[in-house]
Design an enzyme around this catalytic site. Structure first.
Site, PDB file in Angstrom:
ATOM      1  N   GLY A 225     -44.140 -28.681 -32.573  1.00 32.01           N
ATOM      2  CA  GLY A 225     -44.386 -29.911 -31.834  1.00 32.01           C
ATOM      3  C   GLY A 225     -45.738 -29.923 -31.146  1.00 32.01           C
TER       4      GLY A 225
ATOM      5  CD  GLU B 202     -44.235 -32.050 -35.390  1.00 37.01           C
ATOM      6  OE1 GLU B 202     -43.592 -31.504 -34.464  1.00 37.01           O
ATOM      7  OE2 GLU B 202     -43.683 -32.619 -36.336  1.00 37.01           O
TER       8      GLU B 202
HETATM    9  C1  HXC Z   1     -39.010 -22.529 -25.793  1.00 40.83           C
HETATM   10  C2  HXC Z   1     -40.698 -20.992 -25.769  1.00 40.83           C
HETATM   11  C3  HXC Z   1     -41.285 -21.574 -26.906  1.00 40.83           C
HETATM   12  C4  HXC Z   1     -40.654 -22.726 -27.461  1.00 40.83           C
HETATM   13  C5  HXC Z   1     -42.479 -19.889 -26.318  1.00 40.83           C
HETATM   14  N1  HXC Z   1     -41.468 -19.953 -25.449  1.00 40.83           N
HETATM   15  N2  HXC Z   1     -42.399 -20.876 -27.224  1.00 40.83           N
HETATM   16  N3  HXC Z   1     -39.564 -21.462 -25.222  1.00 40.83           N
HETATM   17  N4  HXC Z   1     -39.509 -23.146 -26.869  1.00 40.83           N
HETATM   18  N5  HXC Z   1     -41.144 -23.380 -28.510  1.00 40.83           N
HETATM   19  C6  HXC Z   1     -41.196 -19.062 -24.311  1.00 40.83           C
HETATM   20  C7  HXC Z   1     -40.601 -17.736 -24.725  1.00 40.83           C
HETATM   21  O1  HXC Z   1     -39.219 -17.836 -24.922  1.00 40.83           O
HETATM   22  C8  HXC Z   1     -40.961 -16.879 -23.543  1.00 40.83           C
HETATM   23  O2  HXC Z   1     -40.073 -17.190 -22.466  1.00 40.83           O
HETATM   24  C9  HXC Z   1     -42.321 -17.405 -23.142  1.00 40.83           C
HETATM   25  O3  HXC Z   1     -42.405 -18.721 -23.672  1.00 40.83           O
HETATM   26  C10 HXC Z   1     -43.476 -16.596 -23.712  1.00 40.83           C
HETATM   27  O4  HXC Z   1     -43.315 -16.525 -25.119  1.00 40.83           O
HETATM   28  P1  HXC Z   1     -43.279 -15.129 -25.935  1.00 40.83           P
HETATM   29  O5  HXC Z   1     -42.575 -15.377 -27.207  1.00 40.83           O
HETATM   30  O6  HXC Z   1     -42.777 -14.030 -25.061  1.00 40.83           O
HETATM   31  O7  HXC Z   1     -44.846 -14.910 -26.183  1.00 40.83           O
HETATM   32  P2  HXC Z   1     -45.523 -14.125 -27.409  1.00 40.83           P
HETATM   33  O8  HXC Z   1     -44.725 -12.886 -27.755  1.00 40.83           O
HETATM   34  O9  HXC Z   1     -46.950 -13.951 -27.037  1.00 40.83           O
HETATM   35  O10 HXC Z   1     -45.400 -15.112 -28.659  1.00 40.83           O
HETATM   36  C11 HXC Z   1     -46.055 -16.357 -28.651  1.00 40.83           C
HETATM   37  C12 HXC Z   1     -45.488 -17.238 -29.790  1.00 40.83           C
HETATM   38  C13 HXC Z   1     -43.943 -17.303 -29.692  1.00 40.83           C
HETATM   39  C14 HXC Z   1     -45.910 -16.698 -31.161  1.00 40.83           C
HETATM   40  C15 HXC Z   1     -46.118 -18.649 -29.621  1.00 40.83           C
HETATM   41  O11 HXC Z   1     -43.580 -17.659 -28.350  1.00 40.83           O
HETATM   42  C16 HXC Z   1     -43.308 -18.280 -30.597  1.00 40.83           C
HETATM   43  O12 HXC Z   1     -43.183 -18.038 -31.792  1.00 40.83           O
HETATM   44  N6  HXC Z   1     -42.839 -19.403 -30.031  1.00 40.83           N
HETATM   45  C17 HXC Z   1     -42.090 -20.404 -30.798  1.00 40.83           C
HETATM   46  C18 HXC Z   1     -42.995 -21.218 -31.694  1.00 40.83           C
HETATM   47  C19 HXC Z   1     -42.205 -22.195 -32.519  1.00 40.83           C
HETATM   48  O13 HXC Z   1     -41.347 -21.811 -33.330  1.00 40.83           O
HETATM   49  N7  HXC Z   1     -42.481 -23.461 -32.318  1.00 40.83           N
HETATM   50  C20 HXC Z   1     -41.764 -24.563 -33.041  1.00 40.83           C
HETATM   51  C21 HXC Z   1     -40.568 -25.007 -32.250  1.00 40.83           C
HETATM   52  S1  HXC Z   1     -39.659 -26.186 -33.162  1.00 40.83           S
HETATM   53  P3  HXC Z   1     -39.367 -16.045 -21.589  1.00 40.83           P
HETATM   54  O14 HXC Z   1     -38.541 -16.781 -20.592  1.00 40.83           O
HETATM   55  O15 HXC Z   1     -38.572 -15.192 -22.540  1.00 40.83           O
HETATM   56  O16 HXC Z   1     -40.519 -15.299 -20.973  1.00 40.83           O
HETATM   57  C22 HXC Z   1     -40.515 -27.645 -32.961  1.00 40.83           C
HETATM   58  C23 HXC Z   1     -39.891 -28.846 -33.627  1.00 40.83           C
HETATM   59  C24 HXC Z   1     -40.442 -30.155 -33.114  1.00 40.83           C
HETATM   60  O17 HXC Z   1     -41.544 -27.716 -32.361  1.00 40.83           O
HETATM   61  C25 HXC Z   1     -39.544 -31.316 -33.422  1.00 40.83           C
HETATM   62  C26 HXC Z   1     -38.336 -31.419 -32.559  1.00 40.83           C
HETATM   63  C27 HXC Z   1     -37.546 -32.690 -32.725  1.00 40.83           C
END
Ligand code: HXC
Length: 260
Positions: free
Chosen positions: A111, A114
């Site tokens: 997102g 996007e």
């Molecule tokens: C909720 C998130 C998040 C997300 C990160 N965090 N991305 N929480 N939703 N999308 C949170 C983690 O849980 C963590 O919280 C904190 O942020 C730091 O993230 P880490 O993972 O510990 O950091 P790092 O190891 O440096 O990794 C960074 C990262 C990873 C590679 C960006 O966080 C990641 O892969 N995030 C998800 C990316 C993703 O899949 N995005 C697409 C989502 S689906 P805590 O509390 O544990 O410290 C989408 C669909 C859109 O976007 C349409 C919907 C209708």
């Protein structure tokens, strides 16, 4: 109006909206989507605002996607509503009628990518990372990514990024047209400020004419797109700013545009 997850600041005619959940890498939860939509609508209505900069708080992420922790309990109906709400935000940005610049210093994933793609100009730090990783979650993009990425980068790149879900660096994002400019990290703020200042000093109705013709025109046959262009061109001739711009050129001075 004060928001919980979005901060607003004005510098002259430049409004900066910052997604402010740095401990969650600025992930877009439902509340943040609502606040951003409202903040952009307010910016659209405020004549004092001529350009909007969209940023993410902290140095790690622009926006790391929709908030995954909210999704686990969604039914298909709830997912549909969430997708629509996000798409509505992206359309609000794209059709704002004022230029919107995304300032991307770190992760712009899912997102977040996007959201960036809905902005008119996308300036990235050379450390930024982009991707549509939804496939890894068993999902597909839901905030317009399948459509805007295809329009910006073409079907081949859109399929590659969405099917494989891998991250790309800022240089590749620039080659694909996903970002409009890449600069060294320590030059990002100054570059965005400079572009925003230039846009803030430009003729607002001419900016709107360009945005309307390019954005609406990209979605239709060329005859209709050309009609959008002619309409915007003609409207410009009803403005004081057009007379100021052409007059200033002939008088060899800098124009001062008023927005009328
Ligand atoms: C909720 C998130 C998040 C997300 C990160 N965090 N991305 N929480 N939703 N999308 C949170 C983690 O849980 C963590 O919280 C904190 O942020 C730091 O993230 P880490 O993972 O510990 O950091 P790092 O190891 O440096 O990794 C960074 C990262 C990873 C590679 C960006 O966080 C990641 O892969 N995030 C998800 C990316 C993703 O899949 N995005 C697409 C989502 S689906 P805590 O509390 O544990 O410290 C989408 C669909 C859109 O976007 C349409 C919907 C209708």
């Amino acid at each position: 109006m004060a928001f919980r997850n979005v901060t607003t600041s004005d510098r002259g005619a430049v409004r900066t909206l910052t997604v402010n959940r740095p401990d969650k890498l600025n992930a877009l939860n439902r509340e943040t989507i609502g606040e951003l939509t409202l903040a952009f609508r307010q910016a659209a209505q405020d004549d004092a605002v001529r350009v909007v900069v969209l940023a993410g708080a902290g140095d790690k992420a622009f926006v790391a996607g929709a908030d995954i922790s909210e999704m686990t309990a969604w039914s298909p109906t709830r997912a549909q509503a969430a997708s629509r709400a996000g798409q509505e935000l992206m359309l609000t940005i794209e059709r704002l009628g004022k230029p919107v610049l995304a300032k991307i210093q770190g992760y712009a994933l899912g997102g977040g990518m996007e959201l960036a793609m809905a902005c008119h100009l996308r300036v990235a730090s050379d450390r930024a990372k982009f991707g549509q990783p939804e496939i890894g979650l068993g999902l597909i993009p839901g905030f317009g990514g399948t459509q805007r990425l295809t329009r910006l980068a073409g079907r081949g790149a859109a399929l590659e990024l969405c099917l494989l879900g891998h991250q790309i660096d800022a240089a590749r994002a620039e080659r694909l047209g996903v970002v409009t400019r890449v600069v060294p990290a320590d030059e990002l703020d100054a570059t965005v400020d400079g572009m925003a200042d230039q846009l803030a000093a430009a003729a607002p109705l001419a900016l709107k004419g360009i945005l309307d013709a390019v954005i609406e025109g990209a979605e239709c046959a060329i005859d209709q797109g050309l009609a959008f262009e002619t309409q915007g061109f003609a409207i410009a001739f009803s403005t004081d700013d057009m007379r100021e711009g052409t007059g200033a050129f002939l008088e060899r001075r800098k124009p001062s545009f008023k927005g009328s």
